[in-house]
Design a protein around this motif. Structure first.
Motif, mmCIF file in Angstrom:
data_model
loop_
_atom_site.group_PDB
_atom_site.id
_atom_site.type_symbol
_atom_site.label_atom_id
_atom_site.label_comp_id
_atom_site.label_asym_id
_atom_site.label_seq_id
_atom_site.Cartn_x
_atom_site.Cartn_y
_atom_site.Cartn_z
ATOM 1 N N GLU A 14 9.292 15.698 -2.347
ATOM 2 C CA GLU A 14 10.501 14.858 -2.324
ATOM 3 C C GLU A 14 10.850 14.429 -0.894
ATOM 4 O O GLU A 14 11.276 13.296 -0.660
ATOM 5 C CB GLU A 14 11.670 15.595 -2.974
ATOM 6 C CG GLU A 14 11.530 15.766 -4.476
ATOM 7 C CD GLU A 14 11.310 14.459 -5.214
ATOM 8 O OE1 GLU A 14 12.001 13.458 -4.909
ATOM 9 O OE2 GLU A 14 10.424 14.428 -6.086
ATOM 10 N N ALA A 15 10.645 15.334 0.057
ATOM 11 C CA ALA A 15 10.911 14.992 1.457
ATOM 12 C C ALA A 15 9.942 13.910 1.927
ATOM 13 O O ALA A 15 10.343 12.963 2.627
ATOM 14 C CB ALA A 15 10.795 16.228 2.336
ATOM 15 N N LEU A 52 2.048 9.692 -5.227
ATOM 16 C CA LEU A 52 2.597 10.989 -4.832
ATOM 17 C C LEU A 52 3.577 11.496 -5.886
ATOM 18 O O LEU A 52 3.555 12.669 -6.258
ATOM 19 C CB LEU A 52 3.277 10.867 -3.466
ATOM 20 C CG LEU A 52 3.799 12.160 -2.836
ATOM 21 C CD1 LEU A 52 2.659 13.153 -2.623
ATOM 22 C CD2 LEU A 52 4.490 11.851 -1.524
ATOM 23 N N ARG A 53 4.427 10.608 -6.357
ATOM 24 C CA ARG A 53 5.393 10.989 -7.403
ATOM 25 C C ARG A 53 4.685 11.473 -8.665
ATOM 26 O O ARG A 53 5.142 12.398 -9.330
ATOM 27 C CB ARG A 53 6.275 9.795 -7.760
ATOM 28 C CG ARG A 53 7.408 9.578 -6.840
ATOM 29 C CD ARG A 53 8.403 8.559 -7.425
ATOM 30 N NE ARG A 53 9.503 8.389 -6.520
ATOM 31 C CZ ARG A 53 9.777 7.274 -5.854
ATOM 32 N NH1 ARG A 53 9.048 6.202 -6.027
ATOM 33 N NH2 ARG A 53 10.787 7.221 -5.027
ATOM 34 N N ALA A 88 10.081 6.247 1.832
ATOM 35 C CA ALA A 88 10.997 5.206 1.366
ATOM 36 C C ALA A 88 11.790 4.614 2.542
ATOM 37 O O ALA A 88 12.028 3.404 2.597
ATOM 38 C CB ALA A 88 11.936 5.757 0.302
ATOM 39 N N ARG A 89 12.174 5.471 3.490
ATOM 40 C CA ARG A 89 12.885 4.963 4.685
ATOM 41 C C ARG A 89 11.976 4.060 5.513
ATOM 42 O O ARG A 89 12.386 2.990 5.980
ATOM 43 C CB ARG A 89 13.398 6.129 5.536
ATOM 44 C CG ARG A 89 14.650 6.787 4.973
ATOM 45 C CD ARG A 89 15.263 7.765 5.965
ATOM 46 N NE ARG A 89 14.378 8.864 6.331
ATOM 47 C CZ ARG A 89 14.227 9.986 5.623
ATOM 48 N NH1 ARG A 89 14.912 10.166 4.507
ATOM 49 N NH2 ARG A 89 13.407 10.937 6.041
ATOM 50 N N ASP A 128 0.834 -1.211 0.000
ATOM 51 C CA ASP A 128 0.000 0.000 0.000
ATOM 52 C C ASP A 128 0.866 1.258 0.000
ATOM 53 O O ASP A 128 0.572 2.231 -0.706
ATOM 54 C CB ASP A 128 -0.935 0.018 1.218
ATOM 55 C CG ASP A 128 -2.017 -1.049 1.154
ATOM 56 O OD1 ASP A 128 -2.253 -1.609 0.061
ATOM 57 O OD2 ASP A 128 -2.617 -1.328 2.215
ATOM 58 N N LEU A 129 1.929 1.233 0.792
ATOM 59 C CA LEU A 129 2.818 2.389 0.857
ATOM 60 C C LEU A 129 3.520 2.613 -0.482
ATOM 61 O O LEU A 129 3.668 3.752 -0.926
ATOM 62 C CB LEU A 129 3.836 2.221 1.988
ATOM 63 C CG LEU A 129 4.791 3.386 2.228
ATOM 64 C CD1 LEU A 129 4.042 4.692 2.456
ATOM 65 C CD2 LEU A 129 5.702 3.071 3.411
ATOM 66 N N LYS A 130 3.935 1.542 -1.132
ATOM 67 C CA LYS A 130 4.569 1.672 -2.455
ATOM 68 C C LYS A 130 3.612 2.333 -3.447
ATOM 69 O O LYS A 130 4.018 3.210 -4.225
ATOM 70 C CB LYS A 130 4.989 0.297 -2.981
ATOM 71 C CG LYS A 130 6.196 -0.274 -2.286
ATOM 72 C CD LYS A 130 6.484 -1.688 -2.780
ATOM 73 C CE LYS A 130 7.553 -2.341 -1.927
ATOM 74 N NZ LYS A 130 7.768 -3.762 -2.277
ATOM 75 N N LYS A 131 2.350 1.922 -3.416
ATOM 76 C CA LYS A 131 1.351 2.529 -4.310
ATOM 77 C C LYS A 131 1.163 4.013 -3.988
ATOM 78 O O LYS A 131 1.062 4.843 -4.901
ATOM 79 C CB LYS A 131 0.019 1.793 -4.190
ATOM 80 C CG LYS A 131 0.049 0.404 -4.777
ATOM 81 C CD LYS A 131 -1.262 -0.319 -4.526
ATOM 82 C CE LYS A 131 -1.157 -1.776 -4.952
ATOM 83 N NZ LYS A 131 -2.345 -2.566 -4.577
#
Length: 97
Positions: free
Chosen positions: A50-51, A40-41, A57-58, A32-35
């Motif tokens: 970007e922040a 967002l990108r 990503a962390r 879910d976070l990857k999606k």
């Protein structure tokens, strides 16, 4: 020192199952976070975006590390339970039980 080793396989296997369930939940959360990161990108830009992406990503990397540890620990527990069960059976046979 105890002269007897008393291992109950049921609770060990239950714990392995709980760890596997937690690992699966983390995998789903990571997906879910990857999606969300991809969305967002695709929809935003700029320093704040970007922040947020870098922070996400962390978190994703940490979740993946945790998932791998949970999976590994569940595998170890299952292997130990199997080894104990095999040894217990061999011991019982050796004693004529």
């Amino acid at each position: 020192m105890a002269s007897r080793l008393d291992i109950r396989l049921g609770p060990l296997l239950d714990q392995a199952t709980r760890l596997e369930a937690q690992a699966e939940e983390l995998r789903q959360t990571s997906d879910d976070l990857k999606k969300a990161i991809d969305s967002l990108r695709a929809t935003t830009s700029g320093e704040a975006s970007e922040a947020a992406i870098a922070s996400s990503a962390r978190v994703l990397a940490e979740a993946d590390t945790r998932r791998e540890r949970l999976t590994r620990n569940a595998e170890v527990i299952r292997k130990l339970a199997d080894v104990y069960d095999t040894c217990d059976l061999a011991g019982a046979r050796a004693l004529g039980s």
